[in-house]
Design a protein around this motif. Sequence first.
Motif, PDB file in Angstrom:
ATOM      1  N   GLN A  61      -7.145  18.764  38.859  1.00 57.73           N
ATOM      2  CA  GLN A  61      -6.909  17.308  38.863  1.00 57.73           C
ATOM      3  C   GLN A  61      -5.603  16.975  38.163  1.00 57.73           C
ATOM      4  OE1 GLN A  61     -10.458  15.800  37.019  1.00 57.73           O
ATOM      5  NE2 GLN A  61     -11.777  16.423  38.733  1.00 57.73           N
ATOM      6  N   GLN A  62      -5.321  17.665  37.039  1.00 55.26           N
ATOM      7  CA  GLN A  62      -4.074  17.421  36.325  1.00 55.26           C
ATOM      8  C   GLN A  62      -2.854  17.766  37.188  1.00 55.26           C
ATOM      9  OE1 GLN A  62      -5.684  15.545  33.935  1.00 55.26           O
ATOM     10  NE2 GLN A  62      -3.934  16.184  32.704  1.00 55.26           N
ATOM     11  N   ALA A  63      -3.017  18.766  38.072  1.00 52.30           N
ATOM     12  CA  ALA A  63      -1.921  19.199  38.938  1.00 52.30           C
ATOM     13  C   ALA A  63      -1.855  18.388  40.228  1.00 52.30           C
ATOM     14  CB  ALA A  63      -2.058  20.680  39.256  1.00 52.30           C
ATOM     15  N   GLY A  64      -2.796  17.467  40.409  1.00 53.96           N
ATOM     16  CA  GLY A  64      -2.815  16.634  41.612  1.00 53.96           C
ATOM     17  C   GLY A  64      -3.391  17.334  42.817  1.00 53.96           C
ATOM     18  N   LEU A  65      -4.161  18.383  42.628  1.00 53.16           N
ATOM     19  CA  LEU A  65      -4.777  19.121  43.738  1.00 53.16           C
ATOM     20  C   LEU A  65      -6.115  18.498  44.106  1.00 53.16           C
ATOM     21  CD1 LEU A  65      -4.090  22.822  42.704  1.00 53.16           C
ATOM     22  CD2 LEU A  65      -3.294  21.726  44.797  1.00 53.16           C
ATOM     23  N   LEU A  66      -6.215  18.015  45.335  1.00 55.67           N
ATOM     24  CA  LEU A  66      -7.475  17.443  45.813  1.00 55.67           C
ATOM     25  C   LEU A  66      -8.166  18.379  46.795  1.00 55.67           C
ATOM     26  CD1 LEU A  66      -6.276  13.759  46.387  1.00 55.67           C
ATOM     27  CD2 LEU A  66      -7.400  14.719  44.384  1.00 55.67           C
ATOM     28  N   ALA A  67      -7.418  19.309  47.366  1.00 54.35           N
ATOM     29  CA  ALA A  67      -7.986  20.247  48.350  1.00 54.35           C
ATOM     30  C   ALA A  67      -7.166  21.527  48.303  1.00 54.35           C
ATOM     31  CB  ALA A  67      -7.964  19.623  49.740  1.00 54.35           C
ATOM     32  N   THR A  68      -7.618  22.519  49.044  1.00 49.60           N
ATOM     33  CA  THR A  68      -6.928  23.802  49.086  1.00 49.60           C
ATOM     34  C   THR A  68      -6.706  24.230  50.536  1.00 49.60           C
ATOM     35  OG1 THR A  68      -7.044  26.139  48.442  1.00 49.60           O
ATOM     36  CG2 THR A  68      -9.137  25.014  48.894  1.00 49.60           C
ATOM     37  N   ARG A  69      -5.615  24.945  50.760  1.00 46.37           N
ATOM     38  CA  ARG A  69      -5.292  25.419  52.115  1.00 46.37           C
ATOM     39  C   ARG A  69      -5.914  26.766  52.418  1.00 46.37           C
ATOM     40  NH1 ARG A  69       0.932  25.697  51.090  1.00 46.37           N
ATOM     41  NH2 ARG A  69       0.099  26.105  48.999  1.00 46.37           N
ATOM     42  N   PHE A  70      -6.548  27.401  51.432  1.00 47.59           N
ATOM     43  CA  PHE A  70      -6.942  28.793  51.564  1.00 47.59           C
ATOM     44  C   PHE A  70      -8.428  28.939  51.872  1.00 47.59           C
ATOM     45  CE2 PHE A  70      -3.323  28.576  48.609  1.00 47.59           C
ATOM     46  CZ  PHE A  70      -2.385  29.247  49.370  1.00 47.59           C
ATOM     47  N   THR A  71      -8.735  30.045  52.519  1.00 52.96           N
ATOM     48  CA  THR A  71     -10.111  30.326  52.931  1.00 52.96           C
ATOM     49  C   THR A  71     -10.869  30.969  51.772  1.00 52.96           C
ATOM     50  OG1 THR A  71      -9.356  30.697  55.183  1.00 52.96           O
ATOM     51  CG2 THR A  71     -11.566  31.531  54.599  1.00 52.96           C
ATOM     52  N   PRO A  72     -12.060  30.485  51.474  1.00 45.75           N
ATOM     53  CA  PRO A  72     -12.815  31.072  50.357  1.00 45.75           C
ATOM     54  C   PRO A  72     -13.383  32.443  50.706  1.00 45.75           C
ATOM     55  CG  PRO A  72     -14.129  29.410  51.453  1.00 45.75           C
ATOM     56  CD  PRO A  72     -12.771  29.346  52.082  1.00 45.75           C
ATOM     57  N   ARG A  73     -13.738  33.170  49.701  1.00 45.11           N
ATOM     58  CA  ARG A  73     -14.442  34.438  49.902  1.00 45.11           C
ATOM     59  C   ARG A  73     -15.842  34.175  50.442  1.00 45.11           C
ATOM     60  NH1 ARG A  73     -14.303  37.273  44.175  1.00 45.11           N
ATOM     61  NH2 ARG A  73     -14.723  35.116  43.571  1.00 45.11           N
TER      62      ARG A  73
END
Length: 945
Positions: free
Chosen positions: A128-140
């Motif tokens: 949240q501090q970095a402004g990340l609301l989602a990720t582009r990467f596939t989870p394990r």
Amino acid sequence: MNSAALASSATAAHTEIEIQINGQAISCTNNESLLGIAKRVGIEIPHLCYQDGMPAAGNCRACMVEVNGERTLAASCCRHASAGMQVTTNSPRALKAQKMVLELMLADAPPKENQTDGSTNELQYWAQQAGLLATRFTPRPSQARDQSHPAIHVNLDACILCTLCVRACREVQVNDVIGLAFRGSDSKIVFDMDDALGASTCVACGECVQACPTGALLPANPKAQQLPDQKVDSLCPYCGVGCQLTYHVKDKQIIAVEGRDGPANHARLCVKGRYGFDYAHHPQRLTVPLIRRSDVPKSADLEMDPENILDVFREASWDEALSFAAGKLVTLRDQHGKKSLAGFGSAKGSNEEAYLFQKLVRIGFGSNNVDHCTRLCHASSVAALLEGVGSGSVSNPIMDVALAEVVIVIGANPSVNHPVGASWIKNAVKQGSKLIVCDPRRSDMARLAHEFLQFNPDTDVALLNAMMHVIIQEDLIDHTFIAKRTSGFEAIKQHLLDYPPELMAAICGVPADTIREVARLYASAKTAMIFWGMGVSQHIHGTDNVRCLIALALMTGQIGRPGTGLHPLRGQNNVQGASDAGLIPMMFPDYQRVSEPANIIKFEELWQLTPGSLDTQPGLTVVEIMHAIVQKEAQGKIHGMYIMGENPAMSDPDVNQARVSLAALEHLVVQDIFLTETACFADVILPASAFPEKTGSFTNTDRTVQLGRQALAPPGDARQDLWIIQQIAQRMGLSWNYPHVSAVFEEMRLCMPSIAGISWQRLERDGAVTYPCLHEDDVGEAVVFTQRFPTKDGLAKFVAAGLISADEQPDADYPMVLITGRQLEHWHTGSMTRRASVLDALEPDPVALIHSDDLLALQISAGDIVTLSSRRGTVSLYARADNSSPRGAVFVPFCYYEAAINKLTNSALDPFGKIPEFKYCAVKLTAGGEFPKQGSFGGGQALLS
């Protein structure tokens, strides 16, 4: 060394420098990490694998920063400062790297509906501090959740492989359960050999949960994951280590506990401290005063059906209950004399409660018939220490083990009884200290021991005298220390000629060569400490056992310096403070003897009494009081008792007789939080406050006075213990009025030189101060006896001890030895821990720990019901195969009401400490038996579902 000692020594070895972070000039030392410096000055850098007190691993890479002039980014948790260094934490390059790492980790976070909030999930916070609301990467691929453990749930979908849990388990607590297994993308956290957590050897200390930054390890109780309404700094209510903790309170209930940075624990806790709190909310809490119905004799309680025990009592108002409780005590005192009453105080209560209780008995009752559970644990240790070195307290704190080259642990199982204290010992071993474990039972500490001496039960003196024989014969003694600081050496030197290892080996079962090696190791060490527990003290020769330990330290000069000394590990949270405050029959507060005329004058003046008011004769001890209740002679017979927070119907030896004595009392007042087995014999029961419901001072095993703060209000119409004691006093004719607990503490300072420098304001400000603290500018002495001993001549005294066998030996009818004690999950008589949901779930049933060969010889399988019998009683319980006990010995915890093992124990007393012989009696073991209806005695614990 432990982390605190390492930090201290490292700071002394490093120099002050100056660096710049984000253009800000900062003074620091060159042993500080960049992350640590930034945190200190309020500069935030993302970090997920770093925690204060643990070595940095640098494996999450979220804390990357830019260092001027360097081509690559640096992990700020691992990088130390150097003079003139220029660091940028928020450059575009550093921020991009930090954000990429967080996004990669976020890919493995569980779905939002399964996430914990940002207060417990550091990954979410930094994202949240970095402004990340989602990720582009596939989870394990998702992994199955593990909910097999009553205290901790495992969700490895949330794991980022930071290894904080591994380090918490292996490097901090040294329990060695959690590991990192497999390689590459298959890497994962495992428990033992990839077992389910509930099937592993996990001891549920919760250190891994406290360390986990993502919620991969969480409290099993979902309430514990909620944001609290309030946080209250207080103390753990269990063993004598005195861990500081913080209660999380929501909706007027404790929902979780976390460790905080106290001097004894540095944020560490054990299973009881972390998960043993909800007893305070148990539905069986006493909430209204109770008076016994006149048509039910107390003798009937011995066979009372537990379902009907509450029918024995009726509810009463406080005014009626207090008037009845105090009025009958006054009547009995006036009718039978001042020595006809007695009081048992509590080592679970505060210093102030202990002080007021003993003052009430000495003034209101008119005698010194006051005691508490120290009589049943370390009375022999105190007797020997007062005799030998002039003080009954420890000489050095547990943390001093970090400075000890050699550590002896004898007759103690700190991993079970003092787990956080044990962790410091284990840390010291990992840093190079040599651990010597001496015990009839093979404890967990033995796996880390340089030498494990499994001596035969009841042969402590033979082993210790043989060690001292070697030290003297090989001239390993400290001649200067003996000459300048001790007396009586020549006599003990002559005495020890008769104890060569070759002769003693046949008695104690330890090879002579091993005895010689250990003696040399201890004597030749620059620093060496001795820790002992009730395996040393709970014998009729317990005082002799401790005399030997004292002599061992004195002849080698291993006392009076950091990293040396003598430390009897205290069992209950305030057994040290209760003794200091005078809750013992032969001493006023601060161990001032009641028979000394000067002490009588001092306390009569302080308490504003007319001369001649105080009893000048030592009172009766716990077991002596029980015997005096049923003696036929009128003189010395006890007719009435006031028991606060103690449970002698479970804790006394030969509890069948103890219960008969309690039933024979004409009047018994019990002040407690539950309807204990003892309360069932009461004429009036006064509902009191649990630990989290009071404010007061408590003294731990290190002699550190600490402040426990109230987090909850007592339930219903239950009242504060201090208020109840004062109400009893007032109704006995004493004009007491202490408006606040601090007023009691300030009075204690006037008569207790050891704490004279600890004001209540100082305690509120600092939270913890070690005594002796003689004036308000005194920082307190953690290590004592540095220049002289507190004896009349300033010298320590050698006292020789010969061989004395246990009062009762095995024979053809009773061929085995019974050893009693505690287990990790439960404490004392179980009245609190068996009402704590997690603790009861972990260990719900009474068990006897029996060597597998003994089980095989008797054709008994683990889990079968077995019957143990002594000359005093019989109990049935479940058999557990456990090769820590030697063949021919059975170990049973004494916390189970439905298998009250103290029915079997021997009430024979040590002649000096007046302590019973809990650690040795003859028993027989047979297969089968009728397991009793839960709570067949009828104690309040029988109402547990």
